[in-house]
Motif scaffolding. Structure first.
Motif, PDB file in Angstrom:
ATOM      1  N   ASN A   1      -4.271  -3.366  -4.980  1.00 40.06           N
ATOM      2  CA  ASN A   1      -5.913  -3.491  -4.918  1.00 40.06           C
ATOM      3  C   ASN A   1      -6.097  -4.309  -3.603  1.00 40.06           C
ATOM      4  OD1 ASN A   1      -5.496  -0.235  -4.309  1.00 40.06           O
ATOM      5  ND2 ASN A   1      -6.250   0.391  -5.958  1.00 40.06           N
ATOM      6  N   ARG A   2      -6.562  -5.250  -5.172  1.00 36.69           N
ATOM      7  CA  ARG A   2      -6.818  -6.751  -4.556  1.00 36.69           C
ATOM      8  C   ARG A   2      -5.934  -7.718  -3.780  1.00 36.69           C
ATOM      9  NH1 ARG A   2     -10.054 -10.663  -6.239  1.00 36.69           N
ATOM     10  NH2 ARG A   2      -9.425 -12.656  -6.928  1.00 36.69           N
TER      11      ARG A   2
ATOM     12  N   HIS B   1      -6.641  -9.722   4.100  1.00 39.74           N
ATOM     13  CA  HIS B   1      -7.534  -9.844   5.684  1.00 39.74           C
ATOM     14  C   HIS B   1      -9.329 -11.053   4.843  1.00 39.74           C
ATOM     15  CE1 HIS B   1      -5.852  -6.541   7.151  1.00 39.74           C
ATOM     16  NE2 HIS B   1      -5.571  -5.316   6.241  1.00 39.74           N
ATOM     17  N   LEU B   2      -8.930 -11.690   3.818  1.00 44.35           N
ATOM     18  CA  LEU B   2     -10.214 -12.568   3.467  1.00 44.35           C
ATOM     19  C   LEU B   2     -10.214 -13.706   3.073  1.00 44.35           C
ATOM     20  CD1 LEU B   2     -12.193  -9.492   1.059  1.00 44.35           C
ATOM     21  CD2 LEU B   2     -12.736 -10.872   3.568  1.00 44.35           C
TER      22      LEU B   2
ATOM     23  N   ALA C   1      -4.797 -13.905  -1.971  1.00 43.94           N
ATOM     24  CA  ALA C   1      -3.785 -12.968  -1.988  1.00 43.94           C
ATOM     25  C   ALA C   1      -2.600 -13.144  -2.514  1.00 43.94           C
ATOM     26  CB  ALA C   1      -4.003 -12.811  -0.472  1.00 43.94           C
TER      27      ALA C   1
ATOM     28  N   SER D   1       0.995  -1.538   0.007  1.00 44.29           N
ATOM     29  CA  SER D   1       0.200  -0.044   0.094  1.00 44.29           C
ATOM     30  C   SER D   1       1.001   1.207  -0.365  1.00 44.29           C
ATOM     31  CB  SER D   1      -0.754  -0.094   1.206  1.00 44.29           C
ATOM     32  OG  SER D   1      -1.738   1.257   0.751  1.00 44.29           O
TER      33      SER D   1
ATOM     34  N   ILE E   1      -4.164  -5.875  -1.384  1.00 41.54           N
ATOM     35  CA  ILE E   1      -4.410  -5.295  -0.330  1.00 41.54           C
ATOM     36  C   ILE E   1      -6.315  -6.433   0.718  1.00 41.54           C
ATOM     37  CG2 ILE E   1      -5.117  -3.260   0.915  1.00 41.54           C
ATOM     38  CD1 ILE E   1      -2.607  -2.352  -0.922  1.00 41.54           C
ATOM     39  N   LYS E   2      -7.358  -5.973  -0.360  1.00 41.20           N
ATOM     40  CA  LYS E   2      -8.035  -6.693   0.333  1.00 41.20           C
ATOM     41  C   LYS E   2      -8.308  -8.080   0.474  1.00 41.20           C
ATOM     42  CE  LYS E   2     -10.917  -3.161  -2.257  1.00 41.20           C
ATOM     43  NZ  LYS E   2     -12.249  -2.849  -3.455  1.00 41.20           N
ATOM     44  N   LEU E   3      -7.633  -8.739  -0.343  1.00 40.55           N
ATOM     45  CA  LEU E   3      -7.461 -10.125  -0.194  1.00 40.55           C
ATOM     46  C   LEU E   3      -7.183 -10.114   1.549  1.00 40.55           C
ATOM     47  CD1 LEU E   3      -7.566 -11.882  -2.980  1.00 40.55           C
ATOM     48  CD2 LEU E   3      -9.153 -11.908  -2.104  1.00 40.55           C
TER      49      LEU E   3
END
Length: 188
Positions: free
Chosen positions: A135-136, A142-143, A148, A77, A138-140
């Motif tokens: 961005n993907r 946490h998921l 990721a 990021s 960074i979002k993944l």
């Protein structure tokens, strides 16, 4: 992935490099026309080289399991955002201000400047893909760690493209622009 981008591989034509013979790179610092603005501009280029390398190396560290995913996401990021934002700003300023100044000073270089402006457009495409991939990740982070890491492999490939692209482009840009600046005593 590397073959999905148009990255110019050839050097600037020799006829656009004739001032470089008069003003070789290793003599720039000593030239009386080498001013602080040019030093800062070249410093920005060095920063782009370092940050693009850092982004690639961080992706390698994650993929080699030498870095935790959360740490990687934070660094991606920070460094990725820094790289993309600053490159867009830098190239926008060059295309709208700096390059027209160089062209007005020495129209013989318009063809070289056109090559550089096309590079900027080509790099924008790579940076857009990198931004989506980063961005993907960074979002993944946490998921879904597996997804990721898979996306981080794409970030790694794209960051290698950016690094390669910058190596070619920035060197050519410097070797075209700085001799014009020195020859015409611009950017004082």
């Amino acid at each position: 992935m590397l073959d999905t981008y148009t990255i110019r591989q050839d050097e600037m034509p020799q006829e656009m490099r004739f001032l470089l013979d008069q003003y070789p790179r290793d003599a720039w610092d000593a030239h009386p026309g080498f001013k602080e603005k040019t030093r800062h501009w070249l410093g920005a280029h060095q920063m782009f080289r370092r940050v693009s390398e850092r982004v690639r190396l961080d992706a390698e560290a994650l993929l080699n399991k030498d870095m935790a995913l959360d740490d990687y996401a934070g660094r991606l990021s920070y460094y990725g955002g820094n790289l993309v934002g600053n490159l867009h700003g830098h190239h926008g300023w060059q295309d709208h201000s700096y390059f027209p100044e160089l062209s007005a000073a020495d129209p013989r270089f318009d063809a070289g400047l056109e090559v550089l402006e096309k590079d900027h457009a080509d790099l924008d495409r790579v940076l857009d893909d990198f931004t989506r991939q980063a961005n993907r990740v960074i979002k993944l982070a946490h998921l879904d760690e597996t997804q990721a890491r898979e996306e981080a492999a794409n970030v790694h490939k794209t960051s290698a493209v950016i690094e390669s692209f910058l190596k070619r482009h920035l060197g050519d840009e410097e070797e075209l622009a700085v001799p014009i600046i020195l020859h015409h005593r611009l950017r004082g």
